[in-house]
Design an enzyme around this catalytic site. Sequence first.
Site, mmCIF file in Angstrom:
data_model
loop_
_atom_site.group_PDB
_atom_site.id
_atom_site.type_symbol
_atom_site.label_atom_id
_atom_site.label_comp_id
_atom_site.label_asym_id
_atom_site.label_seq_id
_atom_site.Cartn_x
_atom_site.Cartn_y
_atom_site.Cartn_z
ATOM 1 N N HIS A 1 5.159 -6.937 10.970
ATOM 2 C CA HIS A 1 5.929 -7.635 9.927
ATOM 3 C C HIS A 1 7.340 -7.052 9.807
ATOM 4 O O HIS A 1 8.218 -7.673 9.206
ATOM 5 C CB HIS A 1 5.199 -7.553 8.578
ATOM 6 N N ASP B 1 -0.848 -7.633 8.917
ATOM 7 C CA ASP B 1 -0.188 -6.943 10.027
ATOM 8 C C ASP B 1 -1.196 -5.943 10.620
ATOM 9 O O ASP B 1 -1.350 -4.827 10.130
ATOM 10 C CB ASP B 1 1.063 -6.229 9.526
ATOM 11 N N GLU C 1 2.856 4.418 3.426
ATOM 12 C CA GLU C 1 3.485 3.452 4.336
ATOM 13 C C GLU C 1 4.834 3.122 3.713
ATOM 14 O O GLU C 1 4.975 2.160 2.974
ATOM 15 C CB GLU C 1 2.580 2.221 4.469
ATOM 16 N N GLU D 1 15.103 0.113 2.029
ATOM 17 C CA GLU D 1 14.279 0.271 0.822
ATOM 18 C C GLU D 1 14.369 1.673 0.245
ATOM 19 O O GLU D 1 14.064 1.884 -0.916
ATOM 20 C CB GLU D 1 12.804 -0.090 1.049
#
Length: 534
Positions: free
Chosen positions: A482, A239, A332, A341
């Site tokens: 992505h 990406d 990230e 997440e």
Amino acid sequence: MNSAPVVNNCHLAEEGVINHVSGTAMEEVEAESSGSDEEWDGMDEEINLSMQTLCLFCSEIFNNAELMFEHCRSQHMFDIVGYCRRMGLNCIDYIKFINYIRSHRLSSSELMEIPKEASPWSKDEYMKPYDATDPLLTFDIESFVQEKLAERADYDDTITISQSRFEAILQKLHQKEMKLQNAYDRIDRMKEAAKNVLCNNDYPSDKRPCTEERRMSNEEDSYFSTYDHFAIHHEMLQDKVRTLSYQDAILKNSEIFHNKRVLDVGCGTAILSMFAAKAGASKVMGVDKSDVIFQAMDIVRENGYDQVIDLFKGRIEDVPLPEEKVDIIVSEWMGYFLLFEGMLDSVLFARDKFLAPGGYMFPDRCTLSLMAVCDLEKYNEYVNFWDNVYGFKMTAMKKDVIKEANVEAVKAEVACSEPVVVKELDIMQCKADDADFSSVFDLVMNRTCSVTAIVGYFDSYFERGLSHKVVLSTSPKSTSTHWKQTMFLLPNPVQVTEGEVVNCRLSCRKNRRDPRSLIVKLNFGKYHNQYYLS
């Protein structure tokens, strides 16, 4: 050899401490000195206690300065004699040096890195005692150094090397000791993990206690195990928008990273850690619980950064990092729809525990936006497909299918409203609870069509205090990443007209059964539905 501290006259004279003693004062001193032996014994004990000397680098205490300096030489690889000689410290410089070390609490390795021409303790402010009772401030350092150098010269069998070479050897030894200690710590953690596995296997699988804590632990392990696989890291590294945004933010702001301590939360293959090291960071610590950390260690070594980057396996909440604060945290952490997440919680934990005041977060701000789209092709693919499946009706599937949010690359041309920011997160200030939120907003339609879905995307900003600002966007109008976009399909297409204003409401919260997934409730005018990101 000086067995007790000697008053440093040059310091006392500069401070105006040496004064003329009058005859009357001398008489008073003589009168006071005529006490009994017991009184003198008690005074000796007080003097001995007052001469106790705290180590320059740790919490150990010694009866005199000489013992403390020998401890520094043997345990911390710091030789005060050689250091004073190399730096050219006189008695005034030494006093400033001691106050500087006490106030900044440097490690011996950090001290050795300071060049002679840039000694930071040269400022007059360091003449003010950090601790007025510190015996080192009255220690006769010049005589001590001269005597020690004379003693060393008496040994004929001494191998002579340059001072710079000697200091380089000491620094390398210190680095090896730190790495060895890290290795021991990792071995201990692996032993503990193996012990837990063996203990759990003692239970038959069908009789093992099923508790909420065990369920949550299993879900955590399942989450991190997804990052054990090559494919997901391959996807992220390919990406270019993602990876080049971080590269630009770090390398094009290298002045921020120069000689700084950096923490990389969820380091994966350590690409961000290596960017930080390349930008000039003095120390980078990467943390990741997945097994990819072992490949990352090889990657760091392969690229020659193993002297700068230390990697730790585990959750950031559990890893025993050094107590010294870091200057920058890079991570990230963003997931689908920004918050999927739940990794933001770990980043904020690291910020509150490890980031020094005035430090930097990369990124430092994120926004979450929504817009309406008219994409009948996608609607037919996901919803109308169930009307006729090889000649059979399966419309019972529609209800549950619509509840699942879809990660899709949305074409910019299917948008039928301007985007609206529904949530902004200041990563320097926000709390973990901010991930659960509600927002009321209006979408203004820019064409007449049938709205089939509401689409969400996020933007991440690297801007606060930076000369080169970077925006990482996942908008449909930007190059695809992505993360793509998150599509919330409506139960039925909704007809709208150009210029129409549709009142909307969004609520987003973590799923209590799986805190890394999200439950999203969305109202589009009078139509509403609940969605799951899992």
